[in-house]
Structure formats: structure tokens, C-alpha cells
Motif scaffolding. Structure first.
Motif, PDB file in Angstrom:
ATOM      1  N   HIS A   1      -3.664  11.650   6.977  1.00  0.00           N
ATOM      2  CA  HIS A   1      -3.275  10.367   6.379  1.00  0.00           C
ATOM      3  C   HIS A   1      -2.211  10.562   5.298  1.00  0.00           C
ATOM      4  O   HIS A   1      -1.289   9.745   5.171  1.00  0.00           O
TER       5      HIS A   1
ATOM      6  N   HIS B   1     -10.771   5.490   4.508  1.00  0.00           N
ATOM      7  CA  HIS B   1      -9.466   5.263   3.875  1.00  0.00           C
ATOM      8  C   HIS B   1      -9.599   5.242   2.356  1.00  0.00           C
ATOM      9  O   HIS B   1      -8.780   5.821   1.641  1.00  0.00           O
TER      10      HIS B   1
ATOM     11  N   HIS C   1      -8.125   8.119  -0.740  1.00  0.00           N
ATOM     12  CA  HIS C   1      -7.336   7.751  -1.917  1.00  0.00           C
ATOM     13  C   HIS C   1      -8.116   7.928  -3.222  1.00  0.00           C
ATOM     14  O   HIS C   1      -7.699   7.391  -4.250  1.00  0.00           O
TER      15      HIS C   1
ATOM     16  N   HIS D   1       0.833  -1.213   0.000  1.00  0.00           N
ATOM     17  CA  HIS D   1       0.000   0.000   0.000  1.00  0.00           C
ATOM     18  C   HIS D   1       0.867   1.262   0.000  1.00  0.00           C
ATOM     19  O   HIS D   1       0.604   2.203  -0.753  1.00  0.00           O
TER      20      HIS D   1
ATOM     21  N   HIS E   1       1.711   8.914   4.677  1.00  0.00           N
ATOM     22  CA  HIS E   1       2.198   8.271   3.453  1.00  0.00           C
ATOM     23  C   HIS E   1       3.570   8.768   3.007  1.00  0.00           C
ATOM     24  O   HIS E   1       4.077   8.307   1.979  1.00  0.00           O
TER      25      HIS E   1
HETATM   26 ZN   LIG Z   1      -3.496   4.947   2.751  1.00  0.00          ZN
END
Ligand SMILES: [Zn+2]
Ligand SMILES: [Zn+2]
Length: 236
Positions: A204, A176, A180, A108, A208
Motif C-alpha cells: 500500500h 487500511h 496508516h 487521501h 502512495h
Molecule cells: Zn492509504
């Protein structure tokens, strides 16, 4: 969390920076999805398991006393801790079995970096959503709390915990996935204008950053445990 895999983290290292794996520069998302992968099928699997667990939770919760329902908010805080702990550890540390680490930290996070967060085609949701076995594993990790609730207050409270856990998991997966999605999609849906959503998405996105992923911003839903354990990091 990650779907074909999972997530992970650590406390007390909030100032350390790990060099970014060079593999990120040449990551091809399509190579890591099975040819017959269908996002609709994975979403159906997730909802089927959630419905089965919720049905069990509802049947047990029907035996709860009214006062037991007051513990529902407490169970959400407990779920927030489990989210933080599982993301910080099995998902971001190579603990045995390494399946969550492989799926989350090594898949991920290489597929989506802070400058490359959105999916470009719908099947890439397979690199965002959790597979069914990770989902079941998470409920297994949470099961001692269910047993404790049942031991202390009877099956009714255990059922309330199970309902809270299912609701929390679905919220995690939905948020989540939304983090994205492309901005144009979020704007069309009216979600992109919500400041609370953009704040959580930015939280978030900072997670990343490859050199920071094992150290900060482990909460994906509400940043309560990141605040409590001081693992919050704002974008630079
Ligand atoms: Zn993520
Ligand atoms: Zn992560």
C-alpha cells in the motif's frame, strides 16, 4: 480506500509515471477535517451500517442450503475484484460524479504520501476511513451481484453474499487504517512484528507514491487482482 473520500486506478499504464501534484508539499491535514469531526462517531456510523446490512444478510442466509455456503470463498474473490476495480477507476480517475476521486486521489493521497504515511493525531483517521455515503455507494456497486445470486439460487445465497461483502468491507477499512498508524502503535499492539502485515503495508505504501498511485497496487487487502492484472509494483 479513503474515508473522507475514496480511491481509483487504471490498467495497462503500469510503466507510466505521472508528475506529483505540487499541492502535496504544502498539504495541511487539519485544514481538511471539519472542526467537530470525531473519529469515534465515524467508526460508530460504519459499524451501525455494517450491523444493519449484516442483520439483513443473516436473515436471508438463514434460508440458504448448506451447499450455498461453499460459495463464500468465491464471493471474497469477487469482492477483491470490486476493490481493485473501484480503487483503480472512480477513486483514481475523475469519473462523474467525482466525489470518490476528490476524496481519495485529491485528498487521501495528498494527505499521506509514501514518506509520510502515518497519522499524527487520531482525528486524521477522518482522512483515511470512508464516509458513510461512500460505504453505501460501494454496496450499491456490488448490488447486481447480490441480485444475480438471488436470481440463480434464491435469497439464501444473496444473504451469504451480503455477509461476505460486509466482512470484506470491514476487513478493508481495518487494514487500511492499520497501514496508516504510527510504527510505535503497531509495535505496541504486536501487529508491527507480523511479516504478512508488513508486506501488505509496503504494498500500500508503494501505491502512495504520487506518480504511481493511478497505475499500481490497487488492492489494499489481498493483492490477488494486482497479481492477476499485473498491476503489482515492488518498492524501488
Ligand atoms: Zn492509504
Ligand atoms: Zn489510492
Amino acid at each position: 480506500m479513503t474515508l473522507v473520500g475514496s480511491h481509483t486506478r487504471i490498467m495497462g499504464q503500469a510503466t507510466a509515471t505521472t508528475p506529483a501534484p505540487p499541492a502535496a508539499a504544502r498539504f495541511d491535514r487539519g485544514e481538511h477535517l471539519p472542526a467537530d469531526y470525531r473519529p469515534g462517531r465515524q467508526i460508530a456510523q460504519t459499524l451501525t451500517i455494517a450491523a444493519a446490512l449484516a442483520a439483513l444478510g443473516g436473515a436471508l442466509a438463514a434460508r440458504a442450503r448448506p451447499i450455498d455456503w461453499l460459495l463464500m470463498p468465491v464471493f471474497f474473490v469477487v469482492a477483491n475484484f470490486i476493490e481493485w476495480m473501484v480503487h483503480r477507476n472512480p477513486m483514481h480517475r475523475p469519473l462523474t460524479p467525482r466525489i470518490m476521486y476528490r476524496n481519495h486521489a485529491q485528498l487521501h493521497h495528498l494527505a499521506f504520501t509514501e514518506t509520510n504515511m502515518p497519522i499524527t493525531v487520531t482525528p486524521e483517521l477522518g482522512l483515511v476511513m470512508m464516509p458513510w455515503y461512500t460505504m453505501l455507494g460501494l454496496f450499491l456497486i456490488a448490488s447486481p451481484i447480490l441480485l444475480l445470486a438471488g436470481f440463480l439460487r434464491g435469497p439464501g445465497l444473496a444473504g451469504i453474499f451480503l455477509l461476505a461483502a460486509v466482512a470484506y468491507f470491514l476487513m478493508y477499512e481495518a487494514l487500511h487504517a492499520l497501514y496508516h498508524l504510527p510504527d510505535a502503535t503497531l509495535d505496541r499492539a504486536g501487529i508491527g512484528r507480523l511479516r504478512a502485515f508488513r508486506r501488505r503495508q509496503a504494498h500500500h505504501r508503494r501505491h502512495h507514491v504520487l506518480g504511481r498511485m493511478a497505475h499500481v497496487n490497487f488492492n489494499v487487502t489481498f493483492p490477488w487482482m494486482d497479481w492477476l492484472f499485473q498491476t503489482t509494483e515492488k518498492p524501488e
